[in-house]
Design an enzyme around this catalytic site. Structure first.
Site, mmCIF file in Angstrom:
data_model
loop_
_atom_site.group_PDB
_atom_site.id
_atom_site.type_symbol
_atom_site.label_atom_id
_atom_site.label_comp_id
_atom_site.label_asym_id
_atom_site.label_seq_id
_atom_site.Cartn_x
_atom_site.Cartn_y
_atom_site.Cartn_z
ATOM 1 N N PRO A 139 80.964 -57.321 15.460
ATOM 2 C CA PRO A 139 79.648 -56.828 15.859
ATOM 3 C C PRO A 139 78.909 -56.214 14.669
ATOM 4 C CG PRO A 139 81.364 -56.026 17.329
ATOM 5 C CD PRO A 139 82.058 -56.627 16.156
ATOM 6 N N LYS A 140 77.601 -56.337 14.687
ATOM 7 C CA LYS A 140 76.766 -55.673 13.676
ATOM 8 C C LYS A 140 76.317 -54.340 14.253
ATOM 9 C CE LYS A 140 72.807 -56.223 10.611
ATOM 10 N NZ LYS A 140 72.339 -54.837 10.847
#
Length: 346
Positions: free
Chosen positions: A31-32
């Site tokens: 995930p960012k």
């Protein structure tokens, strides 16, 4: 402090892409996170929390510095993100507004916010462990080291990853509800290259961090009608690339209060409008000290100096963690090159 990797250090960066790269066995996906990028250097009781631009963040997050002492291995260097999670509608989400308010010059306010909106650290890479530098190791090795270096997981955490490209693509939507920002892809055999755009980021929509270079007064005469934006080209010159508009009455007044103190000279003439020749296109220049994150759909033009946003863009938020000089054309999605015949039926 005596570590095999010492501050200041530029973090490795990401290049924007429109799709998650799909070669199985080549990439790791994660995930960012939507927070402040930070490098952590710990040597015993000595802890440095360095921002992306090289500034010390520890004074703004004293509670996090203590957590890093408690929950990380005694000697290590980690790359990650500072975030502030809060409960929203019964769920825990990242809260950008609370995070951005943590950057404040008053010590009393810093102390108050440390209690009210405490920060967490999300680790996603390891750059050194004890006396061993890890910059030259492949990411799969650094990832295993990271999991061992975060010894407790109350305030410090390790990001989730997968090597499944289909799952990585799913995360673009399934993790959005948690306040996350997209997906990052890293080559499993890739080294850590400070300052280089070696990672790939895929976000839910295109955005860019731009320098506020001026504003136009709203046609009503009250507040800011639009913010003029710029990016630095390869030669270090600030190029105007468009503007952000469509603010509420409340936001127009607020933006004027924020930008007026940065005013840098008299009003300048702007290009005439293609749609309204009577429109006043004069604008007020401001010192290039503030960074705005904006959402956009397309760029037009060729070459850095000729590229502009195709339409007016949407102002998202100020980025107090970004240095204006870091706002370059290199962050933008690379446009596809095609001929009209390629998109017409033969």
């Amino acid at each position: 402090m005596d570590l095999p990797v010492m501050p200041p250090l530029e973090p490795m960066l990401a290049k924007a892409a429109t799709n998650v790269p799909g070669e199985a066995g080549v990439w790791s996906y994660e995930p960012k996170w939507d927070g402040f990028r930070a490098l952590v250097f710990r040597d015993g009781d000595d802890v440095v929390l360095q921002s992306r631009s090289g500034k010390e963040l520890g004074r703004y997050f004293p509670e996090l510095v203590e957590s890093l002492r408690d929950e990380l291995a005694p000697r290590c260097v980690l790359d990650g993100e500072v975030v502030v999670p809060r409960e929203v509608d019964g769920r825990i989400r990242l809260d950008w507004e609370s995070l951005s308010q943590r950057i404040h010059p008053a010590e009393s306010r810093v102390t108050m916010l440390a209690e009210q909106t405490p920060a967490h650290f999300i680790g996603f890479d390891a750059l050194a462990t004890a006396d061993r530098p890890l910059l030259g190791e492949p990411f799969r090795v650094r990832r295993e080291a990271l999991r061992e270096l975060v010894t407790e997981k109350t305030w410090c955490h390790v990001t989730r990853t997968t090597e499944d490209p289909q799952l990585g693509t799913q995360w673009l939507t399934t993790f959005e509800g948690a306040g996350l920002d997209g997906v990052i892809a890293k080559r499993l055999d890739g080294r850590y290259l400070p300052g280089k755009r070696e990672m790939v980021k895929v976000k839910h929509k295109r955005d860019a961090d731009c320098v506020a270079i001026g504003y136009r007064v709203h046609k009503s005469g009250e507040g800011v009608g639009s913010i003029l934006l710029g990016l630095y080209d390869e030669g270090g010159q600030l190029q105007m690339i468009g503007g952000a508009a469509s603010f509420s009455v409340k936001d127009r007044i607020k933006l004027l209060a924020e930008l007026e103190p940065l005013r840098d000279g008299d009003a300048r003439d702007g290009d005439p409008s293609r749609w309204n020749s009577a429109a006043d296109k004069r604008w007020i220049p401001v010192r290039p000290e503030r960074v705005a994150e904006v959402a956009y759909d397309q760029m037009e033009g060729n070459g850095h100096s000729g590229r502009r946003f195709r339409h007016a863009v949407k102002f998202l938020r100020w980025r107090p963690d970004r240095e204006p000089a870091s706002c370059t054309f290199a962050q933008l999605d690379v446009p596809l090159n095609y001929d009209l015949s390629d998109v017409l039926e033969s």
